[in-house]
Design a protein around this motif. Sequence first.
Motif, PDB file in Angstrom:
ATOM      1  N   PRO A   1       0.791  -1.236   0.000  1.00  0.00           N
ATOM      2  CA  PRO A   1       0.000   0.000   0.000  1.00  0.00           C
ATOM      3  C   PRO A   1       0.817   1.277   0.000  1.00  0.00           C
ATOM      4  O   PRO A   1       0.264   2.359  -0.090  1.00  0.00           O
ATOM      5  N   ILE A   2       2.133   1.173   0.086  1.00  0.00           N
ATOM      6  CA  ILE A   2       2.994   2.353   0.192  1.00  0.00           C
ATOM      7  C   ILE A   2       3.611   2.740  -1.142  1.00  0.00           C
ATOM      8  O   ILE A   2       3.605   3.903  -1.543  1.00  0.00           O
ATOM      9  N   VAL A   3       4.166   1.762  -1.838  1.00  0.00           N
ATOM     10  CA  VAL A   3       4.985   2.028  -3.019  1.00  0.00           C
ATOM     11  C   VAL A   3       4.227   1.654  -4.286  1.00  0.00           C
ATOM     12  O   VAL A   3       3.745   0.526  -4.437  1.00  0.00           O
ATOM     13  N   LYS A   4       4.144   2.611  -5.207  1.00  0.00           N
ATOM     14  CA  LYS A   4       3.582   2.359  -6.543  1.00  0.00           C
ATOM     15  C   LYS A   4       4.736   2.091  -7.501  1.00  0.00           C
ATOM     16  O   LYS A   4       5.771   2.758  -7.439  1.00  0.00           O
ATOM     17  N   THR A   5       4.590   1.120  -8.372  1.00  0.00           N
ATOM     18  CA  THR A   5       5.670   0.758  -9.293  1.00  0.00           C
ATOM     19  C   THR A   5       5.265   0.997 -10.741  1.00  0.00           C
ATOM     20  O   THR A   5       4.119   0.766 -11.132  1.00  0.00           O
TER      21      THR A   5
ATOM     22  N   LEU B   1       7.670 -12.992  -4.883  1.00  0.00           N
ATOM     23  CA  LEU B   1       6.306 -13.475  -5.091  1.00  0.00           C
ATOM     24  C   LEU B   1       5.313 -12.325  -5.215  1.00  0.00           C
ATOM     25  O   LEU B   1       4.106 -12.526  -5.125  1.00  0.00           O
ATOM     26  N   GLU B   2       5.841 -11.111  -5.444  1.00  0.00           N
ATOM     27  CA  GLU B   2       5.031  -9.901  -5.583  1.00  0.00           C
ATOM     28  C   GLU B   2       4.110  -9.682  -4.390  1.00  0.00           C
ATOM     29  O   GLU B   2       2.966  -9.247  -4.525  1.00  0.00           O
ATOM     30  N   HIS B   3       4.601  -9.980  -3.210  1.00  0.00           N
ATOM     31  CA  HIS B   3       3.861  -9.686  -1.992  1.00  0.00           C
ATOM     32  C   HIS B   3       4.200  -8.286  -1.510  1.00  0.00           C
ATOM     33  O   HIS B   3       5.219  -7.706  -1.896  1.00  0.00           O
ATOM     34  N   ALA B   4       3.359  -7.731  -0.649  1.00  0.00           N
ATOM     35  CA  ALA B   4       3.627  -6.419  -0.071  1.00  0.00           C
ATOM     36  C   ALA B   4       4.911  -6.471   0.746  1.00  0.00           C
ATOM     37  O   ALA B   4       5.173  -7.442   1.459  1.00  0.00           O
TER      38      ALA B   4
ATOM     39  N   LEU C   1       9.754   3.729  -8.806  1.00  0.00           N
ATOM     40  CA  LEU C   1       9.082   3.624  -7.515  1.00  0.00           C
ATOM     41  C   LEU C   1       8.607   5.011  -7.123  1.00  0.00           C
ATOM     42  O   LEU C   1       9.400   5.948  -7.049  1.00  0.00           O
ATOM     43  N   THR C   2       7.324   5.155  -6.873  1.00  0.00           N
ATOM     44  CA  THR C   2       6.772   6.446  -6.462  1.00  0.00           C
ATOM     45  C   THR C   2       5.816   6.232  -5.288  1.00  0.00           C
ATOM     46  O   THR C   2       5.458   5.109  -4.957  1.00  0.00           O
ATOM     47  N   HIS C   3       5.420   7.339  -4.663  1.00  0.00           N
ATOM     48  CA  HIS C   3       4.529   7.267  -3.505  1.00  0.00           C
ATOM     49  C   HIS C   3       3.099   6.996  -3.960  1.00  0.00           C
ATOM     50  O   HIS C   3       2.492   7.811  -4.655  1.00  0.00           O
ATOM     51  N   LYS C   4       2.538   5.870  -3.555  1.00  0.00           N
ATOM     52  CA  LYS C   4       1.187   5.506  -3.977  1.00  0.00           C
ATOM     53  C   LYS C   4       0.149   6.486  -3.438  1.00  0.00           C
ATOM     54  O   LYS C   4      -0.808   6.835  -4.111  1.00  0.00           O
TER      55      LYS C   4
ATOM     56  N   ASP D   1      22.843  13.075  13.199  1.00  0.00           N
ATOM     57  CA  ASP D   1      22.759  12.791  14.629  1.00  0.00           C
ATOM     58  C   ASP D   1      21.440  12.149  15.019  1.00  0.00           C
ATOM     59  O   ASP D   1      21.341  11.542  16.089  1.00  0.00           O
ATOM     60  N   VAL D   2      20.429  12.284  14.181  1.00  0.00           N
ATOM     61  CA  VAL D   2      19.093  11.797  14.554  1.00  0.00           C
ATOM     62  C   VAL D   2      18.624  10.719  13.583  1.00  0.00           C
ATOM     63  O   VAL D   2      18.622   9.535  13.898  1.00  0.00           O
ATOM     64  N   ASN D   3      18.195  11.108  12.400  1.00  0.00           N
ATOM     65  CA  ASN D   3      17.551  10.168  11.482  1.00  0.00           C
ATOM     66  C   ASN D   3      18.357   9.889  10.225  1.00  0.00           C
ATOM     67  O   ASN D   3      17.857   9.234   9.320  1.00  0.00           O
ATOM     68  N   GLU D   4      19.620  10.361  10.175  1.00  0.00           N
ATOM     69  CA  GLU D   4      20.416  10.270   8.951  1.00  0.00           C
ATOM     70  C   GLU D   4      19.604  10.908   7.820  1.00  0.00           C
ATOM     71  O   GLU D   4      19.368  12.099   7.849  1.00  0.00           O
ATOM     72  N   GLU D   5      19.153  10.109   6.850  1.00  0.00           N
ATOM     73  CA  GLU D   5      18.261  10.680   5.831  1.00  0.00           C
ATOM     74  C   GLU D   5      17.047   9.785   5.598  1.00  0.00           C
ATOM     75  O   GLU D   5      16.442   9.800   4.539  1.00  0.00           O
ATOM     76  N   TRP D   6      16.692   9.034   6.643  1.00  0.00           N
ATOM     77  CA  TRP D   6      15.572   8.115   6.533  1.00  0.00           C
ATOM     78  C   TRP D   6      14.358   8.633   7.318  1.00  0.00           C
ATOM     79  O   TRP D   6      14.469   9.515   8.164  1.00  0.00           O
ATOM     80  N   ALA D   7      13.218   8.060   7.048  1.00  0.00           N
ATOM     81  CA  ALA D   7      11.984   8.349   7.793  1.00  0.00           C
ATOM     82  C   ALA D   7      11.123   7.099   7.781  1.00  0.00           C
ATOM     83  O   ALA D   7      11.177   6.301   6.836  1.00  0.00           O
ATOM     84  N   THR D   8      10.328   6.913   8.817  1.00  0.00           N
ATOM     85  CA  THR D   8       9.433   5.757   8.855  1.00  0.00           C
ATOM     86  C   THR D   8       8.227   6.001   7.957  1.00  0.00           C
ATOM     87  O   THR D   8       7.937   7.137   7.558  1.00  0.00           O
ATOM     88  N   ASP D   9       7.519   4.940   7.659  1.00  0.00           N
ATOM     89  CA  ASP D   9       6.318   5.070   6.827  1.00  0.00           C
ATOM     90  C   ASP D   9       5.240   5.875   7.534  1.00  0.00           C
ATOM     91  O   ASP D   9       4.440   6.558   6.895  1.00  0.00           O
ATOM     92  N   LYS D  10       5.198   5.802   8.860  1.00  0.00           N
ATOM     93  CA  LYS D  10       4.245   6.636   9.601  1.00  0.00           C
ATOM     94  C   LYS D  10       4.560   8.111   9.391  1.00  0.00           C
ATOM     95  O   LYS D  10       3.675   8.934   9.163  1.00  0.00           O
ATOM     96  N   THR D  11       5.834   8.452   9.492  1.00  0.00           N
ATOM     97  CA  THR D  11       6.254   9.840   9.308  1.00  0.00           C
ATOM     98  C   THR D  11       5.816  10.362   7.955  1.00  0.00           C
ATOM     99  O   THR D  11       5.321  11.490   7.827  1.00  0.00           O
TER     100      THR D  11
END
Length: 666
Positions: free
Chosen positions: A138-142, A181-184, A202-205, A251-261
Motif C-alpha cells: 500500500p505504500i509504493v507504486k511501481t 512473489l510480488e507480496h507487499a 518507484l513512487t509514492h502511492k 545525529d538523529v535520522n540520517e536521511e531516513w523516515a518511517t512510513d508513519k512519518t
Amino acid sequence: MPKLKVDGIEVEVPQGATVMQACNAAGKEIPHFCYHERLSIAGNCRMCLVEVKPGPPKPQASCALPAAENQEVFTTTPMVKHAREGIMEFLLINHPLDCPICDQGGHCDLQDISLAYGKGHSRFAENKRAVTDKYMGPIVKTVMTRCIQCTRCVRFAEEVAGVEEIGAIGRGEEMQITSYLEHAVKSELSGNTVDLCPVGALTHKAYQFETRPWELRRVLTIDVSDAVGTNIRLDARGRQVLKSSPVINDDVNEEWATDKTRYMIDGLVRRRLDRPFVRRGGKLAAVSWDEAFDAVAQAARDAGGSVAAVAGDLVDCETMYAARELLAGMGSTMLEGRQTGMDYDTSSLAAVNFNTTIAGIERADAVLLVGTNLRWEAPLVNTRVRKAIKRGAKVFGIGPRVDLTYPVEWLGEDLSVFGNLPSHAADRFGAAERPAVIVGGAGLKGAHGAALAFAKRFNLVREGWNGFNVVHMAASRMGGLMLGYAARGGIGDLASARLTFFLGADEVDFTRFTGFKVYVGHHGDRGAAHADIVMPGATYAEKSGTWVNLEGRVQRGERAVFPPGDAREDWTIFRALSERLGRPLPFDSLPGLRERMTRDVPALGRLGLATFEWTPPALPATASGTVERYPIADFYLTNTICRASPTMQRCSAELLHGESFAEAAE
C-alpha cells in the motif's frame, strides 16, 4: 591519507575513500545513479566514469575505484564526455518517454543527468522493452518499465531496513526488480526506497498524480509519530500538507523516515475538530468560543483548586508550558504526561534518557534490550543497532521473541533475568568496552531499579560513555518530564480532580476520571468522545513548536499550514482562557511564551542535546514480573492522526492483519 589531484586540484582523503569521494572533495560533480553514500557499492550504472592516471587509457567507474597516492583524475576530458554520453544512450534505450505523467518529473535524477551529460538525441529506433508493474504493497507504486536496475532499493531493503524482500530476477535485458512473489513489502521503512529511486520506477502511492514540486511551499519541522524526533520537510499547497520527506540529520535520522512519518499526513485533513463543542443532554453541540470559555470558567469555579492536566503524545512544549502556568494560577500542580498509566521515578532525567545518543548506539559492542520491540517503538534507533552489529556488537534480549531484523539472543521473558544473567552474557558485558542497555516501556515498570543496578554492575557509565538508555515512544515525553508532567503516583493521582484538561490525550482510561473533562486537541478521537467540552487545537503541522526527543535533543519545527475552521494554536487557547478566568498569563506572543519558558526551564531554550547529570535514584535492585507483550500493538495506528489516515488504516489491515485488497487494472 592519500593525496591525489582532481583536474589539477590537490586533495587529501581518508584511507579507503573512493575516487568519486575525492572528486566531491575537490568540488567536482560526478553524475551517478547506483551509488549512494549510505549503501554498499554496486557499480551498476557506469555513469560515474572518469579518466585516471596512472592506469589503463580507458574510462573507469569512480564509485568503485579506491583513491590512491599520486593519482591524477580527469573528469572533463573528451574521452570521459564521450563515454558518459554513450552510457546515457544505453540507459535511455528502454526508458519510456512519459515524463509529463510521471510523479518523479521535476525532481528526477535521470532528467537532470540526461540534460547535463547526455547527447540530446537518440539513435535507437527499435521497439522499447516493456515490463509489467509489480505489487509492493500500500505504500509504493511501481512503474517498472522505467527501472534502470540501479539496485538501490534492493540494497536499502537488505542493508538498512533488514527486510530481504526486494531483489532482481532474470539477466541482461530480461532483468526485473520485484518483491519476492510480488507480496507487499513488510517494512516500516519501505517509503525510503522511493526517495532512493533515481527515476520514476518507484513512487509514492498515496501521493500519485497530486502535484508538481514547483507548486509546493516547503517548511522544516519535526516528526511527532514517535520519540526519535525525525527532521522532516512538509510540502504544502494551499491549506493542505501533501508530502512529508526526511531532512538529513546524521545525529538523529540520517536521511531516513518511517512510513508513519511519511504517510500519516493524509490524516491531517480527516476527522478534524474545527469548532468548539459543549456536551448538552449527553450530546456534543457546536458553540462559539465565548460559550466554550464561559463553560470552562464555570467548571473552574466549581472545581476550586482541584484541577489537573494530562498531556498527550504529540504535544509541543509551548502548549504544555502554557497549560502548566494556567494551572499554577489556579493553585494546582497536578500534571501528568504518561497518559497510559506508566509510573516511574523521574527525580533524575538522566535515568530516563537515551544517554548513549541515537548516533552513539552504533559504537556499542554489547547491547541488552529489555522489554522493547525496538523495531516498532523507534525504527530509526533499530537501524542504528543493526549498524552496531555490523561492527561486531552482540545483542541480547529480555521479552517475547520478535523479529527485529537482526540476530538477538533472547534470554527469556522474566525480568528476573537481570539478576541472574547466563555466564556467557555476563562475560560479554564484563569484557565490553562500550556496553549498553536499552529499556523499553514494558521493562521500565518492573525493572527500572534493576536496570540501574545492571548499569552499575557492568560499569555502563564510564569516562566518555554512558550506556544506560530508556526508549520513549511519545514525541512529547521528554519535554513533558522537563516541564514537570510527572505526578508522583502516575495518572492515578489525577483521577480524582474535579476538572481535568486533556491536551491531545486520547490513550487515557477515561473511566477513571469522574470530574469535568475538557479536551484540547485536533481530531475527533477517543478524547473528544469522552469530553464535556471540546476546544479545537492545531496539529504539529499547523503550529511552530519545540519538541525534545528521546535522547534529550531540543528541536523546533515551523508551521506549514493554518488550522481548519475555528481551530487555534493550543497555547493561544490557554492564553485566552486565562483572561476569562481573571488570571491572564504573562505572555501574548510565541516569542514571549518561549522567553518565559526558557527562563523557567533553561534547557528548552538551547537547541541541541540537553545535559542531564548522572545522579540515578536509589531504587530496588531486584526486578519482578514477566514481559507478556510490548506497548505497541499496531505500529500503524499509534495516534489520532494515524487513525484518521486512510493510508495508515490500509497498512494496518494489509501488512499486520492479512487483509487483501484488489488493485485496479491500468
